[in-house]
Each structure stands twice: as structure tokens, then as C-alpha cells.
Design a protein around this motif. Structure first.
Motif, PDB file in Angstrom:
ATOM      1  N   ALA A  79       0.838  -1.200   0.000  1.00 41.90           N
ATOM      2  CA  ALA A  79       0.000   0.000   0.000  1.00 41.90           C
ATOM      3  C   ALA A  79       0.883   1.264   0.000  1.00 41.90           C
ATOM      4  CB  ALA A  79      -0.917   0.006   1.212  1.00 41.90           C
ATOM      5  N   GLU A  80       0.370   2.311  -0.578  1.00 36.09           N
ATOM      6  CA  GLU A  80       1.067   3.598  -0.606  1.00 36.09           C
ATOM      7  C   GLU A  80       0.089   4.707  -0.232  1.00 36.09           C
ATOM      8  OE1 GLU A  80       3.457   4.604  -3.919  1.00 36.09           O
ATOM      9  OE2 GLU A  80       4.188   2.548  -4.252  1.00 36.09           O
ATOM     10  N   ARG A  81       0.692   5.765   0.339  1.00 35.36           N
ATOM     11  CA  ARG A  81      -0.117   6.925   0.732  1.00 35.36           C
ATOM     12  C   ARG A  81       0.504   8.187   0.132  1.00 35.36           C
ATOM     13  NH1 ARG A  81      -0.388   3.371   4.877  1.00 35.36           N
ATOM     14  NH2 ARG A  81      -2.473   2.974   5.774  1.00 35.36           N
ATOM     15  N   LEU A  82      -0.351   9.108  -0.171  1.00 31.78           N
ATOM     16  CA  LEU A  82       0.078  10.385  -0.750  1.00 31.78           C
ATOM     17  C   LEU A  82      -0.697  11.496  -0.045  1.00 31.78           C
ATOM     18  CD1 LEU A  82       2.001  11.362  -3.000  1.00 31.78           C
ATOM     19  CD2 LEU A  82       0.034  11.433  -4.537  1.00 31.78           C
ATOM     20  N   SER A  83       0.048  12.436   0.532  1.00 33.04           N
ATOM     21  CA  SER A  83      -0.600  13.496   1.317  1.00 33.04           C
ATOM     22  C   SER A  83      -0.590  14.817   0.563  1.00 33.04           C
ATOM     23  CB  SER A  83       0.104  13.672   2.662  1.00 33.04           C
ATOM     24  OG  SER A  83       0.045  12.475   3.426  1.00 33.04           O
ATOM     25  N   THR A  84      -1.662  15.564   0.751  1.00 34.26           N
ATOM     26  CA  THR A  84      -1.856  16.916   0.189  1.00 34.26           C
ATOM     27  C   THR A  84      -1.388  16.979  -1.265  1.00 34.26           C
ATOM     28  OG1 THR A  84       0.288  17.673   1.011  1.00 34.26           O
ATOM     29  CG2 THR A  84      -1.619  18.009   2.455  1.00 34.26           C
ATOM     30  N   ALA A  85      -1.831  16.015  -2.037  1.00 30.16           N
ATOM     31  CA  ALA A  85      -1.465  15.973  -3.456  1.00 30.16           C
ATOM     32  C   ALA A  85      -2.369  16.914  -4.231  1.00 30.16           C
ATOM     33  CB  ALA A  85      -1.580  14.561  -3.998  1.00 30.16           C
ATOM     34  N   PRO A  86      -1.804  17.839  -5.011  1.00 24.10           N
ATOM     35  CA  PRO A  86      -2.647  18.741  -5.810  1.00 24.10           C
ATOM     36  C   PRO A  86      -3.185  18.017  -7.042  1.00 24.10           C
ATOM     37  CG  PRO A  86      -0.348  19.213  -6.191  1.00 24.10           C
ATOM     38  CD  PRO A  86      -0.369  18.144  -5.154  1.00 24.10           C
ATOM     39  N   VAL A  87      -4.439  18.277  -7.342  1.00 21.33           N
ATOM     40  CA  VAL A  87      -5.074  17.675  -8.515  1.00 21.33           C
ATOM     41  C   VAL A  87      -5.711  18.798  -9.315  1.00 21.33           C
ATOM     42  CG1 VAL A  87      -6.828  16.083  -9.362  1.00 21.33           C
ATOM     43  CG2 VAL A  87      -5.475  15.506  -7.334  1.00 21.33           C
ATOM     44  N   ASP A  88      -5.271  18.938 -10.573  1.00 20.58           N
ATOM     45  CA  ASP A  88      -5.823  19.959 -11.462  1.00 20.58           C
ATOM     46  C   ASP A  88      -6.662  19.268 -12.532  1.00 20.58           C
ATOM     47  OD1 ASP A  88      -4.495  22.010 -10.128  1.00 20.58           O
ATOM     48  OD2 ASP A  88      -2.677  21.716 -11.291  1.00 20.58           O
ATOM     49  N   VAL A  89      -7.978  19.238 -12.359  1.00 27.37           N
ATOM     50  CA  VAL A  89      -8.900  18.657 -13.349  1.00 27.37           C
ATOM     51  C   VAL A  89     -10.113  19.566 -13.451  1.00 27.37           C
ATOM     52  CG1 VAL A  89      -8.163  16.279 -12.930  1.00 27.37           C
ATOM     53  CG2 VAL A  89     -10.031  17.249 -11.589  1.00 27.37           C
ATOM     54  N   THR A  90     -10.911  19.285 -14.462  1.00 27.17           N
ATOM     55  CA  THR A  90     -12.156  20.031 -14.597  1.00 27.17           C
ATOM     56  C   THR A  90     -13.195  19.330 -13.745  1.00 27.17           C
ATOM     57  OG1 THR A  90     -11.572  20.711 -16.831  1.00 27.17           O
ATOM     58  CG2 THR A  90     -13.896  20.891 -16.206  1.00 27.17           C
ATOM     59  N   TYR A  91     -13.580  20.006 -12.660  1.00 21.77           N
ATOM     60  CA  TYR A  91     -14.512  19.406 -11.720  1.00 21.77           C
ATOM     61  C   TYR A  91     -15.942  19.726 -12.127  1.00 21.77           C
ATOM     62  CZ  TYR A  91     -10.403  18.731  -8.832  1.00 21.77           C
ATOM     63  OH  TYR A  91      -9.177  18.345  -8.369  1.00 21.77           O
ATOM     64  N   PRO A  92     -16.888  18.951 -11.640  1.00 23.40           N
ATOM     65  CA  PRO A  92     -18.297  19.240 -11.951  1.00 23.40           C
ATOM     66  C   PRO A  92     -18.671  20.653 -11.529  1.00 23.40           C
ATOM     67  CG  PRO A  92     -18.082  17.070 -10.940  1.00 23.40           C
ATOM     68  CD  PRO A  92     -16.740  17.725 -10.834  1.00 23.40           C
ATOM     69  N   GLY A  93     -19.326  21.380 -12.457  1.00 25.99           N
ATOM     70  CA  GLY A  93     -19.764  22.734 -12.171  1.00 25.99           C
ATOM     71  C   GLY A  93     -18.740  23.805 -12.461  1.00 25.99           C
ATOM     72  N   SER A  94     -17.494  23.422 -12.818  1.00 23.06           N
ATOM     73  CA  SER A  94     -16.461  24.416 -13.119  1.00 23.06           C
ATOM     74  C   SER A  94     -16.246  24.480 -14.617  1.00 23.06           C
ATOM     75  CB  SER A  94     -15.154  24.064 -12.400  1.00 23.06           C
ATOM     76  OG  SER A  94     -14.631  22.850 -12.916  1.00 23.06           O
ATOM     77  N   VAL A  95     -15.779  25.646 -15.093  1.00 23.60           N
ATOM     78  CA  VAL A  95     -15.554  25.829 -16.524  1.00 23.60           C
ATOM     79  C   VAL A  95     -14.079  25.732 -16.872  1.00 23.60           C
ATOM     80  CG1 VAL A  95     -17.616  27.237 -16.788  1.00 23.60           C
ATOM     81  CG2 VAL A  95     -15.442  28.329 -16.193  1.00 23.60           C
ATOM     82  N   SER A  96     -13.236  25.618 -15.878  1.00 25.63           N
ATOM     83  CA  SER A  96     -11.801  25.501 -16.121  1.00 25.63           C
ATOM     84  C   SER A  96     -11.184  24.668 -15.018  1.00 25.63           C
ATOM     85  CB  SER A  96     -11.147  26.888 -16.171  1.00 25.63           C
ATOM     86  OG  SER A  96     -11.336  27.572 -14.934  1.00 25.63           O
ATOM     87  N   ASP A  97      -9.931  24.314 -15.211  1.00 21.48           N
ATOM     88  CA  ASP A  97      -9.242  23.509 -14.213  1.00 21.48           C
ATOM     89  C   ASP A  97      -9.106  24.270 -12.901  1.00 21.48           C
ATOM     90  OD1 ASP A  97      -9.050  21.658 -16.130  1.00 21.48           O
ATOM     91  OD2 ASP A  97      -6.884  21.833 -16.467  1.00 21.48           O
ATOM     92  N   VAL A  98      -9.291  23.555 -11.816  1.00 21.31           N
ATOM     93  CA  VAL A  98      -9.168  24.109 -10.461  1.00 21.31           C
ATOM     94  C   VAL A  98      -8.250  23.198  -9.667  1.00 21.31           C
ATOM     95  CG1 VAL A  98     -10.381  24.747  -8.344  1.00 21.31           C
ATOM     96  CG2 VAL A  98     -11.484  25.096 -10.564  1.00 21.31           C
TER      97      VAL A  98
END
Length: 546
Positions: A79-98
Motif C-alpha cells: 500500500a502507498e499513501r500520498l498526502s496533500t497531493a494537488p489535482v488539477d482537473v475540470t470538476y463538476p460545475g467548473s468551466v476551467s481547471d481548479v
């Protein structure tokens, strides 16, 4: 896969994660096809289709390296863990990457016999990260503000300090250390009071404690502070309380050097006071006495003035005798005899100051007066624990007519150039009465010499004891128009004459000499009209009266 419910190898259905408060994703096989995602996952990342490989479902993350974690976990089972990893994707309801932040926990799971996949539990920590970032930014801003504050304090000319709510110094002050020479160990707490002048310490402490108790909007005061070279200078203190609501958490203050402003203000006040006390005063000794009461204790602890009437006519190199006409010391110091003659040692400091007409200033440890400063055989002439002396000649018509001696004692700051200049301005006010006094003294000396030359010793007459005494009726005038004479005529008769001319000055003495001469000629020569005319006696005594 069809519509058959997905289960773990344990037989537990994946729908057990539907109510989980965190996002859950299950992928199957080496392509990591989406086998399950709960409602939180769909709300967070969107409704990605089941059976679609993760790399196709999240093409925006293809270059991040996140999918390699899934590959390693599936291959190794670790198993592996990753903390406070930033994710830049287009989320539901957004018009650009957040950019949002997540903690990932990824582990391998068995989906059936020989069928394995990856279970990913995802917790969003965006709010915590943003809050932490705000704290970090604020901390950095505060750190930079402190750096700017310290740089400003170190570079500024004013002393900046910070005290606790009860008045003790709580932070180092480079300006204070640079100005006073006190170290932080000497300065902190109440140690700063040791640098305040002893005469100001009680008042400063009293005023500061009152401010701590009453907490005014600001606190101001002026006091003398010992600086690094050991002397004292005037500083103006300004302080203000720092409040948290109704509570005082600390005090912040500054100390600014105001010595020059204080000297200008004191000079104006001293000169104004001198003008007031000498207004309408014409007699020299009265003026000198009034000025000495301004000098002591405002400028010095003791002040003496020596009158030097003979300097105007004294041959070069002749001995000097000074008459002390003023002697004043501040309360607490022993007094000095006022009227006294001092015989000045040739080449000594007093004689040199008189002859050269230049001020002489000397400072020394309290009570250790240099022997050369004292007039020879004069006894005490300076107060005890004296630490500085200024000898200031006063010139009239190019010659020194008086000498002012001022000194300070004990822990008081020694006299310096500013005090010498102020003393000179004060004593210059005596120029006119001093010149008048010198002229009067010279007139008296001439008249007295003339008078004594015309008052001969009585003759020796057998059978007679003749004695004479001459005392002017006015002690201050010293001379007058009275005369006497005694002589023996040709026939052996003894004649005694006594006369008086109105007045007690030089003209009276001259008139007396002319009248006396006329009387003597009348007795000696029967017809002395022509002789008397030569001497001008007829202007005083008619020829017909002879």
C-alpha cells in the motif's frame, strides 16, 4: 461485469462504500478499469464511466505520475499513501481547471479468484491546505514585517524599545545599546533606569509608574541619559500602550536625542532671566551678584568673580592681585569668603587667563583639583569634589578687568564649550558698569595720590607735639576737599590751617590743592597775586581775599 453487483473476494459487496463520507474508487486489472466509485467520488471528480481505464477517464492527470502508484501497488501488493497531493482537473460545475488537494490511500484488493484490483480511498483536504497556506503567508508577512522593523530600528537615529504591560523591558534594543553602552543583560527589566541621570531617576520612575497605572493614550517625558562616552545628554521619551481589546499587552516607545534643542531653550531662558534680574541695576557688585545667582545652580555649582582694577595700568610681568567681590555656591556646598585678595602666581592658570584674555577650561576627577589651578597660599578657593573649572576673563578696552570662575562638582556633568559660551554672554552684560567702576577706581587713585601729596607731615617744633590724621567723611569716596597744614613763620610762630572744599571727588581734591597753595603763598609771600594767577588759584579764591 454486466449488471451483476461487484464484490470483493470476501464476498462483501462494493456497495458497502456507498455511505462512506470519503471518496472510494475500485479499479480492476492492469489497465485499472473503473469497477466502482461511490457517491462522494462522483460528486468530487464527476461520474466517470464504469469499465473505462483511469488514464482515459482522467487524461488531465496522465503526466502527473499518479497512475504509476496504481501500477506499483497492483504489482507489489504494498500500500502507498500520498498526502496533500494537488489535482488539477475540470470538476463538476467548473468551466476551467481548479487546483484541489487530496490525501490518497491506495492498496491492492482481490475481486475474485485470480482477479485483483486497486482500492483507492481519497480524502479532500483543500480547506486545510488553504488555511495552512494562509497561516504560512501571514507568518511570512509577519516575519518580513519584523525584519523590516528591526532593520528600521537598527538604521534609525532614535532609540526604539518594547516593554511589557508592567513596564519591564522585554525585547532587545540595538539603539539603546548603541547609545548608552548597556548590554541586554544590563538593560532588560528595570536595568534601563541605571542609565538615567541620578538627579532625574526618581522623577522618571515615578512618572513611568503613574503611566503604567493610568494607561494614558501616550506618555512623554524628558530626562538626562548617560551615553556611551560617559557624559549625559537630554532625551525625549515617547511611549504608547498596545492594546488587545481592553487589555494592555505591551508598550512601544522611542527615545530621541534633544540635547541641542534643550541647550537652545535653556540659553534663551537663562538670558531672559539674567535680563530680568539685572534690569535697573547700575552698580557693578549688585549686577555681578545678580548674575551669579542665575549662574548658580542653573549652569554651575559655584561662581566667583575677581576684580582686577590694576590691570589697565600694570606694567608687563608685574605681580597680579585679584579682589574677589562675588562668591556663591549652591545649597549643600561649603561657602567661600567673598571679599578677599588673591595674589596670583605668575605663569599660573589664573594669571595666564588674565594676561592672554582667553578662557581656560579644565575637567578632572571629582575633588582632584590640579595644584596649579590654586592661587599661591590662598587656601580653599574651589568647593569640595569639584570636577571642572572655567576661567573666563572679562575685557574692557582691550585689558582684562575681571575674571569669572565657575565650576561643577560631584556627579554633575563637567562644564564644556556650550556652558563657556553661555557664561560669556552673561558676563558681557557687565561691560558698562565694569567700565564705569574702573574709571571711578582710577579717578579715586589719582585724587588720593594728589591729596596725599598735598598733605605734608607736620614740622618738628620744640615744646610742641603735633600729630595729624586724615579720614574722609565718606568711606566709599576715599577722597575729598578737606585739607590741613602746619608750618612755622619767620618770626617763629607756628601756624595750623584746616580747610574744606565741598565735594568728595577729583575736582574737589584739585580745588583743595589750589586753595591750599594760595593760603601757603599768602603766608610766605606778602604779595603773591602774580604767582597765584600762574597757578590759576584766582579762579577759586579772589585775589582781593589774599
Amino acid at each position: 461485469m454486466g449488471g451483476e453487483p461487484q464484490r470483493l473476494s470476501s464476498g462483501i459487496g462494493l456497495d458497502v462504500f456507498d455511505a462512506a463520507p470519503v471518496a472510494v474508487l475500485v479499479s480492476r486489472g492492469p489497465e485499472h478499469r473503473i469497477a466502482y466509485r461511490n457517491a462522494v467520488y462522483r460528486e468530487t471528480f464527476g461520474d466517470r464511466p464504469l469499465g473505462q481505464p483511469l488514464r482515459d477517464a482522467f487524461p488531465d492527470l496522465a503526466q502527473t505520475g499518479y497512475f504509476s502508484i496504481f501500477d506499483r501497488v497492483l504489482a507489489t501488493g504494498h500500500a502507498e499513501r500520498l498526502s496533500t497531493a494537488p489535482v488539477d482537473v475540470t470538476y463538476p460545475g467548473s468551466v476551467s481547471d481548479v487546483t484541489r488537494y487530496f490525501n490518497f490511500s491506495v492498496s491492492r484488493t482481490a475481486l475474485g479468484a485470480g482477479d485483483h484490483g486497486v482500492l483507492a480511498v481519497v480524502v479532500e483536504v483543500t480547506e486545510q491546505v488553504e488555511a495552512g497556506e494562509q497561516i504560512r503567508v501571514l507568518a511570512e508577512q509577519r516575519r518580513r514585517a519584523l525584519l523590516r522593523y528591526r532593520s528600521l530600528v537598527n538604521a534609525g537615529t532614535q532609540v526604539v524599545w518594547v516593554a511589557g504591560p508592567t513596564g519591564e523591558m522585554t525585547e532587545t534594543s540595538p539603539g539603546w545599546e548603541r547609545t548608552t553602552g548597556q548590554t541586554w543583560e544590563q538593560f532588560h527589566g528595570d536595568g534601563w533606569l541605571d542609565a538615567v541621570h541620578p538627579d532625574d531617576r526618581a522623577e522618571v520612575s515615578r512618572n513611568w509608574n503613574r503611566a503604567l497605572a493610568e494607561v494614558p493614550a501616550d506618555f512623554t517625558s524628558t530626562y538626562r541619559l548617560r551615553v556611551a562616552d560617559g557624559g549625559f545628554r537630554h532625551f525625549a521619551i515617547y511611549a504608547a500602550p498596545v492594546r488587545d481589546g481592553d487589555t494592555v499587552v505591551e508598550w512601544v516607545g522611542t527615545c530621541a536625542d534633544t540635547e541641542q534643542e534643550w541647550r537652545v531653550r535653556r540659553r534663551e531662558e537663562v538670558l531672559a532671566r539674567a535680563a530680568e534680574v539685572t534690569a535697573g541695576t547700575a552698580r557693578l557688585e549688585e549686577m555681578l551678584d545678580a548674575l551669579s545667582r542665575v549662574i548658580v545652580p542653573e549652569i554651575a555649582d559655584a561662581c566667583s568673580v575677581y576684580f582686577l582694577p590694576q590691570t589697565l595700568d600694570r606694567p608687563a610681568g608685574a605681580a597680579l592681585t585679584a579682589e574677589r567681590v562675588v562668591a556663591l555656591t549652591r545649597p549643600g556646598l561649603p561657602g567661600l569668603p567673598r571679599h578677599r585678595e588673591e595674589h596670583l602666581r605668575p605663569g599660573g592658570p589664573l594669571a595666564r587667563a588674565i594676561e592672554q584674555g582667553r578662557p581656560l577650561h579644565t575637567a578632572f576627577p571629582p575633588g582632584e583639583v590640579p595644584p596649579a589651578l590654586g592661587p599661591a597660599g590662598s587656601g580653599p578657593w574651589l568647593p569640595e569634589r569639584c570636577n571642572s573649572v572655567v576661567l573666563l576673563p572679562v575685557a574692557v578696552d582691550g585689558a582684562t578687568a575681571a575674571l569669572l570662575v565657575a565650576c561643577t562638582c560631584g556627579d554633575r556633568q563637567p562644564l564644556g564649550r556650550p556652558e563657556t559660551d553661555l557664561l560669556r554672554e552673561l558676563i558681557e552684560r557687565t561691560q558698562t558698569p565694569l567700565r564705569n567702576a574702573l574709571e571711578l577706581r582710577r579717578t579715586r587713585q589719582v585724587a588720593l595720590a594728589l591729596q596725599r601729596s598735598l598733605l605734608p607731615a607736620p614740622p618738628e617744633v620744640p615744646g610742641l607735639d603735633i600729630a595729624v590724621r586724615y579720614r574722609p567723611s565718606t568711606v566709599g569716596a576715599e577722597v575729598g576737599g578737606d585739607w590741613y597744614d602746619c608750618f612755622v613763620l619767620r618770626d617763629g610762630a607756628t601756624v595750623l590751617t584746616i580747610g574744606d572744599v565741598a565735594g568728595h571727588d577729583l575736582p574737589a581734591a584739585v580745588t583743595m590743592s589750589q586753595t591750599h597753595l594760595a593760603e601757603a603763598l599768602r603766608q610766605a609771600v606778602p604779595d603773591a597775586t602774580e604767582i597765584l594767577s600762574v597757578y590759576g588759584a584766582t579762579e577759586c579764591l579772589p585775589v582781593s581775599a589774599i
